[in-house]
Design a protein around this motif. Structure first.
Motif, PDB file in Angstrom:
ATOM      1  N   GLY A  10       0.814  -1.212   0.000  1.00 53.60           N
ATOM      2  CA  GLY A  10       0.000   0.000   0.000  1.00 53.60           C
ATOM      3  C   GLY A  10       0.839   1.248   0.000  1.00 53.60           C
ATOM      4  O   GLY A  10       2.050   1.199  -0.244  1.00 53.60           O
ATOM      5  N   LEU A  11       0.181   2.358   0.293  1.00 55.34           N
ATOM      6  CA  LEU A  11       0.828   3.663   0.342  1.00 55.34           C
ATOM      7  C   LEU A  11       1.001   4.072   1.800  1.00 55.34           C
ATOM      8  O   LEU A  11       0.047   4.010   2.584  1.00 55.34           O
ATOM      9  CB  LEU A  11      -0.026   4.692  -0.394  1.00 55.34           C
ATOM     10  CG  LEU A  11       0.421   6.156  -0.310  1.00 55.34           C
ATOM     11  CD1 LEU A  11       1.785   6.344  -0.972  1.00 55.34           C
ATOM     12  CD2 LEU A  11      -0.630   7.054  -0.951  1.00 55.34           C
ATOM     13  N   ARG A  19       3.052  -4.338   6.974  1.00 55.93           N
ATOM     14  CA  ARG A  19       3.338  -5.760   7.159  1.00 55.93           C
ATOM     15  C   ARG A  19       2.857  -6.509   5.929  1.00 55.93           C
ATOM     16  O   ARG A  19       1.663  -6.524   5.640  1.00 55.93           O
ATOM     17  CB  ARG A  19       2.640  -6.300   8.392  1.00 55.93           C
ATOM     18  CG  ARG A  19       3.046  -7.726   8.754  1.00 55.93           C
ATOM     19  CD  ARG A  19       2.087  -8.319   9.760  1.00 55.93           C
ATOM     20  NE  ARG A  19       2.600  -9.506  10.409  1.00 55.93           N
ATOM     21  CZ  ARG A  19       1.836 -10.417  10.993  1.00 55.93           C
ATOM     22  NH1 ARG A  19       0.524 -10.253  11.002  1.00 55.93           N
ATOM     23  NH2 ARG A  19       2.376 -11.463  11.577  1.00 55.93           N
ATOM     24  N   LEU A  20       3.789  -7.114   5.229  1.00 58.40           N
ATOM     25  CA  LEU A  20       3.450  -7.928   4.073  1.00 58.40           C
ATOM     26  C   LEU A  20       3.257  -9.376   4.506  1.00 58.40           C
ATOM     27  O   LEU A  20       3.946  -9.864   5.408  1.00 58.40           O
ATOM     28  CB  LEU A  20       4.557  -7.863   3.030  1.00 58.40           C
ATOM     29  CG  LEU A  20       4.964  -6.477   2.532  1.00 58.40           C
ATOM     30  CD1 LEU A  20       6.020  -6.606   1.435  1.00 58.40           C
ATOM     31  CD2 LEU A  20       3.780  -5.695   2.050  1.00 58.40           C
ATOM     32  N   VAL A  93       7.921  -2.923  -6.022  1.00 58.24           N
ATOM     33  CA  VAL A  93       7.054  -4.089  -5.977  1.00 58.24           C
ATOM     34  C   VAL A  93       7.802  -5.166  -5.195  1.00 58.24           C
ATOM     35  O   VAL A  93       8.956  -5.470  -5.507  1.00 58.24           O
ATOM     36  CB  VAL A  93       6.701  -4.601  -7.385  1.00 58.24           C
ATOM     37  CG1 VAL A  93       5.847  -5.863  -7.290  1.00 58.24           C
ATOM     38  CG2 VAL A  93       5.969  -3.528  -8.173  1.00 58.24           C
ATOM     39  N   TYR A  94       7.153  -5.708  -4.195  1.00 66.52           N
ATOM     40  CA  TYR A  94       7.759  -6.717  -3.330  1.00 66.52           C
ATOM     41  C   TYR A  94       7.232  -8.096  -3.707  1.00 66.52           C
ATOM     42  O   TYR A  94       6.015  -8.297  -3.817  1.00 66.52           O
ATOM     43  CB  TYR A  94       7.466  -6.418  -1.870  1.00 66.52           C
ATOM     44  CG  TYR A  94       8.313  -5.303  -1.325  1.00 66.52           C
ATOM     45  CD1 TYR A  94       8.109  -3.995  -1.733  1.00 66.52           C
ATOM     46  CD2 TYR A  94       9.345  -5.564  -0.420  1.00 66.52           C
ATOM     47  CE1 TYR A  94       8.910  -2.962  -1.253  1.00 66.52           C
ATOM     48  CE2 TYR A  94      10.143  -4.547   0.069  1.00 66.52           C
ATOM     49  CZ  TYR A  94       9.922  -3.247  -0.354  1.00 66.52           C
ATOM     50  OH  TYR A  94      10.716  -2.231   0.123  1.00 66.52           O
ATOM     51  N   TYR A  95       8.173  -9.027  -3.869  1.00 67.45           N
ATOM     52  CA  TYR A  95       7.848 -10.384  -4.275  1.00 67.45           C
ATOM     53  C   TYR A  95       8.249 -11.379  -3.198  1.00 67.45           C
ATOM     54  O   TYR A  95       9.350 -11.282  -2.637  1.00 67.45           O
ATOM     55  CB  TYR A  95       8.574 -10.753  -5.567  1.00 67.45           C
ATOM     56  CG  TYR A  95       8.218  -9.907  -6.759  1.00 67.45           C
ATOM     57  CD1 TYR A  95       8.922  -8.747  -7.051  1.00 67.45           C
ATOM     58  CD2 TYR A  95       7.163 -10.270  -7.594  1.00 67.45           C
ATOM     59  CE1 TYR A  95       8.595  -7.975  -8.144  1.00 67.45           C
ATOM     60  CE2 TYR A  95       6.825  -9.497  -8.696  1.00 67.45           C
ATOM     61  CZ  TYR A  95       7.544  -8.352  -8.970  1.00 67.45           C
ATOM     62  OH  TYR A  95       7.222  -7.583 -10.061  1.00 67.45           O
ATOM     63  N   VAL A 119       4.511  -1.495  -2.846  1.00 69.48           N
ATOM     64  CA  VAL A 119       4.732  -0.685  -1.648  1.00 69.48           C
ATOM     65  C   VAL A 119       5.220   0.681  -2.102  1.00 69.48           C
ATOM     66  O   VAL A 119       6.217   0.780  -2.826  1.00 69.48           O
ATOM     67  CB  VAL A 119       5.768  -1.341  -0.714  1.00 69.48           C
ATOM     68  CG1 VAL A 119       6.145  -0.375   0.414  1.00 69.48           C
ATOM     69  CG2 VAL A 119       5.223  -2.638  -0.155  1.00 69.48           C
ATOM     70  N   THR A 120       4.504   1.718  -1.687  1.00 74.04           N
ATOM     71  CA  THR A 120       4.878   3.085  -2.054  1.00 74.04           C
ATOM     72  C   THR A 120       5.042   3.908  -0.779  1.00 74.04           C
ATOM     73  O   THR A 120       4.121   3.962   0.037  1.00 74.04           O
ATOM     74  CB  THR A 120       3.822   3.729  -2.949  1.00 74.04           C
ATOM     75  OG1 THR A 120       3.628   2.920  -4.121  1.00 74.04           O
ATOM     76  CG2 THR A 120       4.258   5.123  -3.374  1.00 74.04           C
ATOM     77  N   VAL A 121       6.216   4.509  -0.635  1.00 74.69           N
ATOM     78  CA  VAL A 121       6.509   5.319   0.548  1.00 74.69           C
ATOM     79  C   VAL A 121       6.663   6.764   0.102  1.00 74.69           C
ATOM     80  O   VAL A 121       7.552   7.081  -0.697  1.00 74.69           O
ATOM     81  CB  VAL A 121       7.787   4.831   1.249  1.00 74.69           C
ATOM     82  CG1 VAL A 121       8.008   5.626   2.543  1.00 74.69           C
ATOM     83  CG2 VAL A 121       7.698   3.338   1.547  1.00 74.69           C
TER      84      VAL A 121
END
Length: 123
Positions: A10-11, A19-20, A93-95, A119-121
């Motif tokens: 998310g943002l 938490r992924l 992008v987290y994989y 994930v966008t920070v």
């Protein structure tokens, strides 16, 4: 055969947390080393964190040490990545990935990959 599905992206503002989760199907999940990778726009995919099949050992890339924590629950066939003190440079992008050994995982030689979660920070 193992299928991996990530969630939790998310943002978030800089300094925040996410938490992924990575839910795995397949009865052999507990025999695999599991890990997280990320790919930012215009950059190559990079290793972020890994955990042995027992959960007894974890390892991280230097840029996330002290901020990210990987864990797994073999009873739930799930691996997690707790991300704290997030920075704009964590945007990617987290994989989730599974490999036969931690050595293979570190090299990105993984047997299974998830579809990724963004994930966008923001700064």
């Amino acid at each position: 055969q193992v299928q991996l599905v990530e969630s939790g992206g998310g943002l978030v503002q800089a300094g925040g947390s996410l938490r992924l989760s990575c839910a795995a199907s397949g009865r052999t999940f507990s025999t695999y080393a599991m890990g997280w990778f990320r790919q930012a726009p215009g950059k190559e995919r990079e290793f972020v964190a890994g955990i042995t099949w027992t959960g007894g050992s974890t390892y991280y890339t230097d840029s996330v040490k002290g901020r990210f924590t990987i864990s797994r629950d073999n009873a739930k066939n799930t691996v997690y990545l707790q991300m704290n003190s997030l920075k704009p440079e964590d945007t990617a992008v987290y994989y989730c990935a599974a490999a036969k050994t931690s050595a293979y995982l570190r090299r990105g030689e993984c047997d299974y990959w998830g579809q990724g979660t963004q994930v966008t920070v923001s700064s």
